[in-house]
Design an enzyme around this catalytic site. Structure first.
Site, PDB file in Angstrom:
ATOM      1  N   GLY A  92       0.821  -1.222   0.000  1.00  0.00           N
ATOM      2  CA  GLY A  92       0.000   0.000   0.000  1.00  0.00           C
ATOM      3  C   GLY A  92       0.842   1.252   0.000  1.00  0.00           C
ATOM      4  CG  ASP A 127      10.692   8.373   7.121  1.00  0.00           C
ATOM      5  OD1 ASP A 127      10.256   7.943   6.028  1.00  0.00           O
ATOM      6  OD2 ASP A 127      11.807   8.930   7.237  1.00  0.00           O
ATOM      7  NE  ARG A 178       4.061   8.170  -8.965  1.00  0.00           N
ATOM      8  CZ  ARG A 178       4.591   7.050  -8.453  1.00  0.00           C
ATOM      9  NH1 ARG A 178       5.878   6.815  -8.573  1.00  0.00           N
ATOM     10  NH2 ARG A 178       3.836   6.194  -7.808  1.00  0.00           N
ATOM     11  CG  ASP A 254       5.347  -3.542  -5.066  1.00  0.00           C
ATOM     12  OD1 ASP A 254       5.935  -4.605  -5.334  1.00  0.00           O
ATOM     13  OD2 ASP A 254       5.905  -2.594  -4.495  1.00  0.00           O
ATOM     14  CG  ASN A 255       7.724  -0.991  -7.734  1.00  0.00           C
ATOM     15  OD1 ASN A 255       6.910  -0.364  -7.058  1.00  0.00           O
ATOM     16  ND2 ASN A 255       8.913  -1.311  -7.277  1.00  0.00           N
ATOM     17  CG  ASP A 264       6.603   3.055  -7.637  1.00  0.00           C
ATOM     18  OD1 ASP A 264       6.138   4.207  -7.712  1.00  0.00           O
ATOM     19  OD2 ASP A 264       6.143   2.178  -6.879  1.00  0.00           O
TER      20      ASP A 264
HETATM   21  P1  AMP Z   1       8.988   1.206  -3.250  1.00  0.00           P
HETATM   22  O1  AMP Z   1      10.110   0.259  -3.126  1.00  0.00           O
HETATM   23  O2  AMP Z   1       9.379   2.667  -3.038  1.00  0.00           O
HETATM   24  O3  AMP Z   1       8.189   1.036  -4.494  1.00  0.00           O
HETATM   25  O4  AMP Z   1       8.031   0.889  -2.008  1.00  0.00           O
HETATM   26  C1  AMP Z   1       7.633  -0.384  -1.607  1.00  0.00           C
HETATM   27  C2  AMP Z   1       6.694  -0.245  -0.424  1.00  0.00           C
HETATM   28  O5  AMP Z   1       7.364   0.392   0.673  1.00  0.00           O
HETATM   29  C3  AMP Z   1       5.461   0.601  -0.683  1.00  0.00           C
HETATM   30  O6  AMP Z   1       4.409   0.066   0.065  1.00  0.00           O
HETATM   31  C4  AMP Z   1       5.870   1.948  -0.162  1.00  0.00           C
HETATM   32  O7  AMP Z   1       4.763   2.756   0.176  1.00  0.00           O
HETATM   33  C5  AMP Z   1       6.675   1.570   1.052  1.00  0.00           C
HETATM   34  N1  AMP Z   1       7.658   2.603   1.424  1.00  0.00           N
HETATM   35  C6  AMP Z   1       8.789   2.943   0.770  1.00  0.00           C
HETATM   36  N2  AMP Z   1       9.440   3.920   1.417  1.00  0.00           N
HETATM   37  C7  AMP Z   1       8.703   4.223   2.510  1.00  0.00           C
HETATM   38  C8  AMP Z   1       8.842   5.158   3.579  1.00  0.00           C
HETATM   39  N3  AMP Z   1       9.892   5.995   3.667  1.00  0.00           N
HETATM   40  N4  AMP Z   1       7.891   5.175   4.528  1.00  0.00           N
HETATM   41  C9  AMP Z   1       6.834   4.343   4.475  1.00  0.00           C
HETATM   42  N5  AMP Z   1       6.645   3.454   3.498  1.00  0.00           N
HETATM   43  C10 AMP Z   1       7.565   3.390   2.518  1.00  0.00           C
HETATM   44 MG    MG Z   2       6.692   1.000  -5.439  1.00  0.00          MG
END
Ligand code: AMP
Ligand code: MG
Length: 495
Positions: A92, A127, A178, A254-255, A264
């Site tokens: 999410g 965070d 975005r 998820d990406n 992403d």
């Molecule tokens: P990502 O790798 O950026 O596509 O993120 C994968 C998952 O980690 C997603 O559910 C993001 O919302 C969550 N996520 C990534 N960075 C953070 C962050 N700094 N704080 C909270 N959730 C994060």
């Molecule tokens: Mg992502």
């Protein structure tokens, strides 16, 4: 009273909030101590028909997530995902908020989403923040891909929050604004499939079809046709990545967007020397998401997507449905290969793909690999051999014989083109980029922005990449791989 706060910068529609209750959590961003718009994408705003005043402090607050625009119903979307092959049933939007959708002048619908606007119920201990370097990286990569003609989400703005966010040391907090055709992911479908909520899955699929493939609503089996449409978009997308040497780096489910846009941008990068095994990401130890694996990974992700749709394609005949879905997935590789070879044929100067061209293309790539030739430069140097007697393509080779042989075969194939060599060269130069986001230049620009608050080099690079195909005076330093001594390049997720 502050009159500016009465303005309505967006005419938001909120179809996701309206039609997909239970698929998200209504949420608001954290208060940014001092929101400031660092970059504003005026040409994109104009394309979208938005009349925004980037000097309006109220707009900065909206973009930071600190304030809610009139008509916006901010929310965090639920999704799951396979990350490096392992399934996480709940990911999410842990640091993102969908503000709503807008319709552009031709009626196309786009999401406006914030990334880095603070924690949400999906943050899982994170965070919820983003920092300036990675925000600018996503901004730049998206704009570069758009200029290269690759479907992608794009940046409308980057905002600094005035906060210092702990990463490796303290970094300036930032939010990316975005724009996307939608943020529906393979993982969105997986979220409800994992909970066996088939009614919800059907609602989601109907929403996705109405939004991305409205013509399919009348197909014999809309859900099967939708699966095929998503597979075809993905095949075309990955073929485009491959033809520009782009490595996404984190092709988790998820990406992967249902719309067929690149989404992403994390530890992504463009390959220098041609090698299918190229990986830049510090977290990709096994090379799962290497350049050459991307088509197979897309296929694997689509198989996961197909699994979520099986119960809605035909709930009464699972075996038949699985066979039908399997056929769609089996069609992926031929679709991808056709898209790839057609694009590569054009890159080497052919106006159409003919029999034997696939072997010719593979032969050229084999030569590039053998000599570790820069993938981007190779096609410009190849065009150059048509108009000049000497070409660095051959003179830099350790063993020029295989490439010299190949050039002979290529020239005899070109005779069938019935165009003058100079014309072929010109056509090649119009589709083979000269300027791409070279890793050393991106790093340099992000470092200046993050450590010295100097956006100059970033803006310069952005404007060069806005027109990747046309050679301009004074831009030599933006062309070609990093000078030797730059060392091996590694990208970090850098959330
Ligand atoms: P990502 O790798 O950026 O596509 O993120 C994968 C998952 O980690 C997603 O559910 C993001 O919302 C969550 N996520 C990534 N960075 C953070 C962050 N700094 N704080 C909270 N959730 C994060
Ligand atoms: Mg992502």
């Amino acid at each position: 009273m502050d009159l500016t706060s009465d303005r309505q910068p967006f005419a938001f529609d909120n179809s996701y909030a309206r039609e997909l209750e239970g698929f998200y959590v209504p949420w608001q961003g954290s208060k940014a101590p001092k929101a400031r718009i660092a970059l504003f994408n005026a040409p994109l705003a104009e394309e979208l028909g938005l009349t925004l005043d980037s000097s309006d402090p109220h707009l900065a607050e909206i973009f930071a997530g600190s304030d809610v625009a009139d008509g916006s119903m901010p929310l965090a979307q639920a999704y799951a995902g396979h990350q490096f092959g392992g399934f996480s049933p709940q990911l999410g939007d842990g640091r993102a908020l969908l503000l709503g959708e807008i319709l552009d002048p031709s009626g196309d619908r786009f999401d406006i989403q914030l990334k880095g606007s603070g924690p949400t119920p999906f943050s899982r201990g994170g965070d919820g923040k983003a920092v300036l370097g990675p925000v600018l990286r996503e901004y730049l990569m998206g704009e570069a891909m758009a200029a290269l003609g690759v479907p992608t989400t794009r940046a409308l703005a980057a905002v600094t929050t005035g906060e210092q966010v702990p990463r490796e040391g303290l970094k300036p907090g930032a939010v990316l604004v975005r724009v996307a055709a939608s943020h529906l992911r393979v993982g969105t479908f997986q979220f409800f499939a994992a909970q066996q909520q088939w009614d919800k899955l059907k609602v989601l699929a109907d929403y996705a079809i109405a939004r991305h493939d409205p013509a399919l609503a009348d197909a014999d089996n809309p859900y099967l046709a939708f699966l095929a449409a998503v597979a075809e978009r993905q095949a075309r997308l990955v073929a485009k990545w491959m033809q520009v040497g782009f490595i996404h780096g984190v092709m988790n489910t998820d990406n992967m967007a249902i719309s067929g846009e690149t989404i992403d941008y994390g530890p992504c990068a463009f390959m220098d020397a041609y090698d299918p095994a190229t990986v830049f990401s510090s977290i990709d130890h096994m090379g799962r998401y290497s350049y050459g694996n991307q088509p197979q990974v897309a296929r694997w992700n689509l198989a996961r997507f197909a699994e979520t749709l099986v119960p809605v394609i035909d709930p009464d005949d699972e075996e038949r449905t699985i066979n039908l879905a399997t056929d769609v997935i089996a069609d992926f590789m031929p679709l991808y290969k056709k898209a790839f070879h057609e694009a590569m044929a054009a890159k080497i100067g052919m106006s159409a793909l003919e029999e034997g061209d696939e072997a010719l293309i593979d032969g050229f790539l084999g030569c590039l690999r053998g000599e570790a030739i820069d993938f981007t430069d190779a096609f410009r140097m190849l065009a150059n051999t048509l108009t000049s007697d000497t070409s660095p393509l051959l003179t830099n080779c350790e063993d020029p014989e295989p490439l010299a042989d190949w050039l002979g075969r290529w020239r005899s194939r070109l005779k069938r083109e019935k165009r003058a060599p100079a014309q072929v060269a010109e056509a090649m130069n119009q589709i083979n980029p000269l300027y791409i986001p070279r890793n050393h230049l991106v790093d340099e620009a992000l470092m200046k922005a993050e450590d010295e608050a100097d956006l100059g080099p970033f803006k310069d690079l952005l404007s060069v990449l806005d027109d990747p195909f046309t050679r301009r005076d004074g831009l030599d330093r933006y062309q070609g791989p990093a000078p030797s001594g730059f060392g091996p390049f590694v990208t970090y997720c850098g959330t």
